[in-house]
Enzyme design. Sequence first.
Site, PDB file in Angstrom:
ATOM      1  N   ASN A   9     -55.460 -26.297 -21.373  1.00  0.00           N
ATOM      2  CA  ASN A   9     -54.500 -25.442 -20.860  1.00  0.00           C
ATOM      3  C   ASN A   9     -54.733 -25.499 -19.556  1.00  0.00           C
ATOM      4  O   ASN A   9     -55.726 -25.179 -18.751  1.00  0.00           O
ATOM      5  CB  ASN A   9     -54.897 -24.108 -21.331  1.00  0.00           C
ATOM      6  CG  ASN A   9     -54.217 -23.148 -20.603  1.00  0.00           C
ATOM      7  OD1 ASN A   9     -53.169 -23.474 -19.805  1.00  0.00           O
ATOM      8  ND2 ASN A   9     -54.559 -21.864 -20.806  1.00  0.00           N
ATOM      9  N   HIS A  99     -51.370 -15.168 -24.155  1.00  0.00           N
ATOM     10  CA  HIS A  99     -52.390 -15.413 -23.343  1.00  0.00           C
ATOM     11  C   HIS A  99     -52.724 -14.283 -22.225  1.00  0.00           C
ATOM     12  O   HIS A  99     -51.939 -13.760 -21.768  1.00  0.00           O
ATOM     13  CB  HIS A  99     -52.399 -16.522 -22.188  1.00  0.00           C
ATOM     14  CG  HIS A  99     -53.468 -17.417 -21.882  1.00  0.00           C
ATOM     15  ND1 HIS A  99     -54.219 -16.330 -20.740  1.00  0.00           N
ATOM     16  CD2 HIS A  99     -54.345 -18.408 -21.976  1.00  0.00           C
ATOM     17  CE1 HIS A  99     -55.423 -17.151 -20.527  1.00  0.00           C
ATOM     18  NE2 HIS A  99     -55.443 -18.310 -21.309  1.00  0.00           N
ATOM     19  N   GLU A 159     -59.886 -15.629 -27.917  1.00  0.00           N
ATOM     20  CA  GLU A 159     -60.124 -15.526 -26.754  1.00  0.00           C
ATOM     21  C   GLU A 159     -60.373 -14.492 -25.987  1.00  0.00           C
ATOM     22  O   GLU A 159     -59.461 -13.894 -25.298  1.00  0.00           O
ATOM     23  CB  GLU A 159     -59.194 -16.535 -25.923  1.00  0.00           C
ATOM     24  CG  GLU A 159     -59.309 -16.936 -24.633  1.00  0.00           C
ATOM     25  CD  GLU A 159     -58.522 -18.138 -24.208  1.00  0.00           C
ATOM     26  OE1 GLU A 159     -58.616 -19.208 -23.882  1.00  0.00           O
ATOM     27  OE2 GLU A 159     -57.302 -17.723 -23.763  1.00  0.00           O
ATOM     28  N   SER A 200     -64.491 -20.629 -21.775  1.00  0.00           N
ATOM     29  CA  SER A 200     -65.466 -21.259 -21.109  1.00  0.00           C
ATOM     30  C   SER A 200     -66.030 -22.658 -22.109  1.00  0.00           C
ATOM     31  O   SER A 200     -67.369 -22.806 -22.064  1.00  0.00           O
ATOM     32  CB  SER A 200     -66.802 -20.573 -20.749  1.00  0.00           C
ATOM     33  OG  SER A 200     -66.249 -19.705 -19.663  1.00  0.00           O
ATOM     34  N   GLY A 221     -59.573 -24.496 -20.821  1.00  0.00           N
ATOM     35  CA  GLY A 221     -59.098 -24.365 -19.210  1.00  0.00           C
ATOM     36  C   GLY A 221     -59.590 -25.411 -18.327  1.00  0.00           C
ATOM     37  O   GLY A 221     -59.438 -26.559 -18.599  1.00  0.00           O
TER      38      GLY A 221
END
Length: 237
Positions: A9, A99, A159, A200, A221
């Site tokens: 992402n 998200h 998440e 993370s 990410g």
Amino acid sequence: MKKRFIIANWKSYKTVPEVHEWLRAMVDAELKNLNLEEKDIIVCPPYLYIPIMRAFIDDHVLPLKLGIQDISQFGEGSYTGAINVKQAGEFVSHAIVGHSERRKYFYETDADVLAKVKTLVENHITPILCISDIKQLEFYLKEDTVLVDQASEIIFVYEPPSAISGGGAFHAETPEIANESAGKISEMIGKQVLTLYGGSVNQDNIASFVTLENIAGGLVGQASLDAQKFMQLIQNS
Ligand code: PGA
């Protein structure tokens, strides 16, 4: 070995030269020679770079799938700034929805997210649905049956926002809690669903998540922006 799903992402990062550099690095590192039969690698760049990446991936026969970071819940029409499923479907096979950053900064509601899931499934684009916590899933399930009805078409991602590295803090959830929460998602849906963990994730900790019973991969990410780190992460998954 269960199939692994690694999703990059890129959020609102990179420029055209940086996108080319990343893609070149994938070619140079001979990504296509890695054994990726049991791994799906899906990259979600900013909208503007999707066509560039589609062309590059096709020309170089790279084993990468493309996804979009969000989708309009509306179809074609007068919706300034929106990308609809028909347009996205010309380039991508996957779409991130729900998200926590979309919810926080763009005020997306449960109803918006569920409408997006519906339109994606109807148009054969796989939704990658982010779930911040179990309460969130409870709200979704109260509002609509789409997540249960279409469960096999959806990639769920547990998440927790507190684990996302955006603010500079790298506090991944513990693998045990991530695994437990992922298991809870299947339990609440009422069948085993495909669930990943996000927050993370990096090349050093990916193995501690994907080797757990309920987690089939990661939504990545920061660690996906650097081509070398991302390659390492794929190899370690
Ligand atoms: P991070 O982001 O890997 O940088 O924590 C993950 C995400 O927000 O999808």
